[in-house]
Design a protein around this motif. Structure first.
Motif, PDB file in Angstrom:
ATOM      1  N   ASN A   2       0.841  -1.192   0.000  1.00 42.11           N
ATOM      2  CA  ASN A   2       0.000   0.000   0.000  1.00 42.11           C
ATOM      3  C   ASN A   2       0.880   1.248   0.000  1.00 42.11           C
ATOM      4  OD1 ASN A   2      -1.072   2.203   2.048  1.00 42.11           O
ATOM      5  ND2 ASN A   2      -2.875   1.351   1.044  1.00 42.11           N
ATOM      6  N   ILE A   3       0.556   2.185  -0.876  1.00 46.32           N
ATOM      7  CA  ILE A   3       1.190   3.502  -0.875  1.00 46.32           C
ATOM      8  C   ILE A   3       0.093   4.534  -0.675  1.00 46.32           C
ATOM      9  CG2 ILE A   3       2.511   5.194  -2.203  1.00 46.32           C
ATOM     10  CD1 ILE A   3       3.842   2.928  -3.664  1.00 46.32           C
ATOM     11  N   SER A   4       0.286   5.438   0.259  1.00 43.04           N
ATOM     12  CA  SER A   4      -0.742   6.444   0.523  1.00 43.04           C
ATOM     13  C   SER A   4      -0.103   7.806   0.743  1.00 43.04           C
ATOM     14  CB  SER A   4      -1.576   6.056   1.750  1.00 43.04           C
ATOM     15  OG  SER A   4      -0.763   5.953   2.904  1.00 43.04           O
ATOM     16  N   LEU A   5      -0.851   8.821   0.376  1.00 40.61           N
ATOM     17  CA  LEU A   5      -0.449  10.217   0.580  1.00 40.61           C
ATOM     18  C   LEU A   5      -1.586  10.919   1.296  1.00 40.61           C
ATOM     19  CD1 LEU A   5       1.423  12.685  -0.007  1.00 40.61           C
ATOM     20  CD2 LEU A   5       0.071  13.031  -2.095  1.00 40.61           C
ATOM     21  N   ARG A   6      -1.251  11.616   2.368  1.00 46.06           N
ATOM     22  CA  ARG A   6      -2.277  12.354   3.120  1.00 46.06           C
ATOM     23  C   ARG A   6      -1.752  13.749   3.414  1.00 46.06           C
ATOM     24  NH1 ARG A   6      -6.722  11.443   6.738  1.00 46.06           N
ATOM     25  NH2 ARG A   6      -6.772  12.994   8.416  1.00 46.06           N
ATOM     26  N   ILE A   7      -2.581  14.743   3.147  1.00 44.54           N
ATOM     27  CA  ILE A   7      -2.238  16.142   3.422  1.00 44.54           C
ATOM     28  C   ILE A   7      -3.337  16.738   4.282  1.00 44.54           C
ATOM     29  CG2 ILE A   7      -1.764  18.403   2.433  1.00 44.54           C
ATOM     30  CD1 ILE A   7      -0.915  16.990  -0.142  1.00 44.54           C
TER      31      ILE A   7
END
Length: 808
Positions: free
Chosen positions: A787-792
């Motif tokens: 899993n690759i995730s980006l959160r801002i």
């Protein structure tokens, strides 16, 4: 049970009477006046702003440890000043140091303190000596913050929005801070009077100082606040902020790739200066830390810590009494479908989706804390496929549900409180509903040498048109005489007590009588900086029907010497054996476990050194042939420099010849004698670029196997009869593999970008005694989650945004 209830009320009555007889202790409280700032100072750690030139100075700090009560060393003087305006409080601090090159300034992530000198501001808007904001700034510029209360201690899950700057100088180091009013709570008044204290840690000397002297003989740290005067006629701005988020995920599992994009928002609104509303809309918890799962062969579920920030932050009111276990919200569905012989799951969600959650909390001028929490989860369904026809049917595993917590917490006399907590869960349709209520008393005399505490809680469960009521209660006291502390408690819980819908129940149907004694050094002696010895005696009995459970003597000794080498050990003894009323999983039955003794030792080298190693060894010897348990752990840390550190922990456990439940039928309960081994290996490393940016690698592999040697049937007296009819294979091997690689950047106050790569695998095999190579081959043949995730997230203050529009 009537006898136990009489004992509870006797404890409370005697303790209450004793607590009323004491006279008030005269605790000296230093005062400092804050000055109004016509021009806000620049928060950069350089103390050249106009406001600091003539502001009153808080000085003459007193040593907290190791030499409690000693005047500060002239080579390490500390001077603090306070100012304010209509937006917040400003603090400047100058920490003198004759060898500034030796100041500890290791870079870490927010809320972590390493090999650092640091400064702490304690500020209490209610001046009630029972709660404070605790704001840390290290010499490396790293922030940490917590909410600290007398009952729960420090809670670092809270993350406030405040500002700080530091500067290393030729004669020490300096810090500036700004704490906006929207992070504080205080009553509405023209003239404010707040509790305040300042703390300084000199890491290389392991010496700590406070401005207002904290007496380590009795009472809590917060009892010794000083007083901040001078904050007058402030016009606090609207307390409204938004925390919108954006997140995206790419998942690869078993040959399939899926993507999804989420967005939502947290909102914080100050109803007034004392009460705040927090709500999360369309929450996303995909980047929460992984759970440390284990092979659980016991009768109770494994309890996990909360990893979701919304349920951690600002929940000190809701956590009173331990009746609120937030992992129930958005956890497993309450129903597991039963499949026919020709059916299989097409889809069966393991987690319930959370729609939204809201909490309101605060405290009145008279010390009444009020908390309200509400959350709504959506309807969850399993899809079940007929193997022969392919037809899909739906079954509700969790209906639309409402979770609610209500708290009243009245503080009085600076060190006492009484609280009422109610929790409820209401589910649509004919699913289970539940309600629980508790009352808690904590009463301490004015000299802070004697306290009495007690509680009573009731639970109601409504299911299948039936109602079940359960009860628990406790009462006890603690007394302090200089370095000696005594205490006793009685605690009981009946068989029907059940708060598992919104709490965590664990063991039921027992009464525990306990007494404890603790001795500690108040000042260093000889080559010893700190010494703490404790002994506790427990007597447990089953309530219905009355049965001896166990008698336990538990001793512990901890020592820290002048070179900050920490070591010690202890001994636990169960001289009579244990009647385990839970392992048979059947009411009224019990399993006898022979008498045992359990010695252990531990040691940890100096934390200040680059290389640190520690660990423990413990040993359980039972009064039964070849029944031995051995547990050991070794942990190491190497700090390459102020930016990069690596940690390793290895835990090994061996349970030889233990007995445990394996099954039952209409007439028999089956017990197995087994060998159980487990190994937990974890590695973490951190490279911190600066006080706002870091990269972390966390790895954990947990392995556990169980191999059965003999099966028995359980007799009514807890003994075992050999059995040859039980034919099920209960051997097993469990693996849990987790790897997280995380990049974090706090690009603005309260605003964060997180990029995460996660790799997970888990399996359970119905065999044991595999070679390490064979075990890993089988694990890595399982489908793995990648899993690759980006959160801002971006913190948006209403007042700043309003000014943007004015400029436009």
């Amino acid at each position: 049970m009537k006898v136990q209830i009489i004992i509870l009320f006797t404890f409370l009555f005697v303790g209450f009477s004793s607590a009323q007889e004491e006279k008030t202790e005269n605790i000296t409280r230093k005062t400092i006046n804050a000055v109004r700032a016509e021009k806000a100072p620049k928060i950069d750690g350089i103390l050249d702003d106009e406001i600091w030139k003539n502001a009153p100075i808080a000085n003459d700090f007193i040593e907290l440890r190791p030499n409690n009560g000693k005047a500060e060393n002239p080579d390490f003087k500390t001077e603090v000043k306070v100012a304010y305006d209509d937006t917040g409080i400003y603090v400047s601090a100058m920490m003198y140091d004759k060898e500034p090159s030796k100041i500890g300034k290791e870079l870490t992530e927010r809320d972590n303190i390493g090999n650092d000198d640091f400064f702490v501001l304690f500020i209490n808007g209610y001046n009630d000596k029972q709660q404070s904001l605790e704001l840390f700034v290290t010499a490396a510029g790293v922030q940490a913050d917590s909410k600290i209360t007398n009952q729960n201690g420090e809670d670092f899950s809270w993350n406030g929005i405040w500002y700080s700057g530091v500067k290393i100088l030729e004669n020490g180091w300096s810090v500036e801070m700004k704490i906006p009013y929207f992070e504080m709570r205080f009553p509405k008044s023209e003239k404010q009077q707040w509790g305040i204290n300042f703390f300084r840690q000199i890491n290389r000397l392991q010496t700590a100082y406070t401005w207002n002297h904290v007496n380590n003989q009795k009472g809590s740290f917060l009892l010794y606040d000083g007083i901040l005067n001078g904050v007058e006629n402030i016009q606090t701005p609207t307390r409204l902020s938004f925390l919108p988020y954006f997140s995206s995920y790419v998942n690869y599992f078993d040959g399939k790739t899926t993507t999804n994009i989420n967005g939502g928002m947290d909102v914080k609104y100050g109803i007034n200066d004392a009460f705040t509303l927090d709500t999360t809309l369309i929450p996303d918890f995909g980047q929460a830390n992984f759970d440390a799962t284990v092979l659980n062969l016991g009768p109770f579920e494994q309890q996990f810590s909360e990893q979701r920030s919304f349920f951690n932050e600002g929940t000190e009111l809701f956590n009173k009494g331990n009746m609120f276990y937030s992992r129930r919200i958005g956890g497993f569905p309450s129903k597991f479908p039963q499949l026919a012989a020709d059916e299989e799951f097409a889809e069966n969600p393991e987690k319930v989706k959370l729609f939204n959650a809201t909490k309101i909390s605060g405290r009145t001028k008279k010390g009444l804390g009020i908390g309200f929490f509400n959350a709504i989860t959506e309807k969850t369904e399993a899809s079940i496929r007929n193997i022969n026809t392919g037809e899909i049917r739906k079954e509700v595993t969790e209906p639309l549900a409402n979770y609610n917590v209500f708290v009243l917490d009245q503080r009085f006399r600076e060190n006492s409180s009484v609280s009422l907590i109610n929790t409820s869960v209401m589910r649509s349709g004919d699913f289970r509903d539940a309600n629980a209520t508790g009352v808690f008393l904590d009463l301490t005399n004015k000299k802070n040498t004697f306290s009495v505490f007690g509680s009573t809680e009731g639970s109601w469960v409504f299911e299948n048109q039936k109602q079940k009521f359960g009860f628990e209660g406790s009462a006890g006291f603690n007394q302090i005489i200089k370095g000696h502390q005594f205490g006793a408690e009685v605690f009981l819980r009946d068989k029907n007590y059940d708060i598992n819908d919104l709490g965590f129940t664990g063991q039921t149907n027992y009464v525990n009588y306990s007494a404890n004694y603790n001795y500690r050094y108040l000042q260093p002696k000889g080559n010893i900086n700190q010494l703490n010895y404790s002994i506790k005696v427990n007597n447990n009995r089953r309530l219905e029907t009355d049965l001896f459970a166990d008698f336990v003597i538990h001793q512990n000794l901890q020592i820290t010497n002048k070179k900050f080498f920490n070591f010690g050990g202890g001994l636990m003894v169960k001289p009579i054996g244990t009647n385990d009323i839970y392992e048979p999983r059947t009411f009224g039955k019990y399993l006898f476990i022979p008498a045992m003794y359990n010695p252990w030792v531990f040691a940890n080298t100096d934390e200040r050194k680059k290389f640190k190693i520690g660990g423990f060894v413990e040993f359980y010897k039972y009064n039964e042939d070849k029944r031995i348990t051995y547990i050991s752990e070794i942990n190491t840390r190497y700090r390459f420099n102020d930016h990069f550190s690596i940690f390793h922990t290895l835990n090994y456990a061996n349970f030889n010849n233990e007995t445990g439940f394996v099954g039952k039928d209409a007439t028999n309960i089956f017990i197995g004698r087994r060998l159980r081994n487990s190994v937990e290996n974890s590695v973490s490393s951190q490279y911190t670029f600066n006080e706002k940016m870091a990269i972390n690698l966390t790895f954990r592999h947990y392995f556990s196997e169980v191999a059965y040697r003999q099966f028995y049937t359980l007799k009514d007296n807890g003994e075992l009869n050999p059995d040859t009819t039980f034919a099920e294979n209960k051997d097993g091997t469990f693996n849990s593999w987790n790897l997280d690689l995380r990049y974090s950047w706090w690009f603005a106050p309260g605003s964060q970008l997180t990029l995460l790569y996660r790799n997970q695998a888990q399996n359970f095999l119905d065999v044991a005694r595999l070679s390490m190579r064979d075990n890993f081959d089988r694990l890595f043949n399982e489908p793995m989650i990648n899993n690759i995730s980006l959160r801002i997230t971006y913190f948006l203050d209403y007042n700043r945004a309003k000014n943007w529009f004015k400029k436009s």
